[in-house]
Design a protein around this motif. Structure first.
Motif: not given
Length: 124
Positions: A5-16
């Motif tokens: 089970v993978e987790s931790g993804g999401g929408l982030v800004q460049p450089g994050s």
């Protein structure tokens, strides 16, 4: 029944930065190598890393070299992908997989079990 089970993804800004987790159940992870892959829209799956049972690593992608790192914690039966300095080209579904054999010198799809993937989107 083996599950990854993978987790931790999401929408982030460049450089994050993001840290993806791959939590494994149904097997003893210390006996397996762990591979990390990603697949961007309209592109083939790309092998990023493999980390073997003895913590040795194979690096497959120049695109993430110096920015991403593969980690494992056998005590937690988990593996991690630390991603720094993210950019738009890193937008993809990221997956982990395990294999009983050692890491291949070149990325291949011959893993025993795969996770379902987690979406990482890098956008301003």
């Amino acid at each position: 029944q083996v599950q990854l089970v993978e987790s931790g993804g999401g929408l982030v800004q460049p450089g994050s930065s993001l840290r993806l987790s791959c939590v494994v159940s149904g097997l003893n992870l210390e006996n397996y190598s762990v591979g990390w892959f990603r697949q961007a829209p309209g592109k083939e799956r790309e092998g990023l890393f493999c980390i073997n049972q003895r913590n040795g690593r194979q690096y497959y992608s120049d695109a993430v070299s110096g920015r991403f790192a593969a980690l494992r914690d056998n005590a937690k039966n988990a593996a991690y992908l630390q991603m720094n300095a993210l950019n738009a080209d890193d937008t993809a579904v990221y997956s982990c997989a395990v294999r009983h054999s050692s890491c291949p010198r070149q990325p291949d799809p011959f893993y025993d079990y795969w996770g379902q993937g987690t979406q990482v989107t890098v956008s301003s």
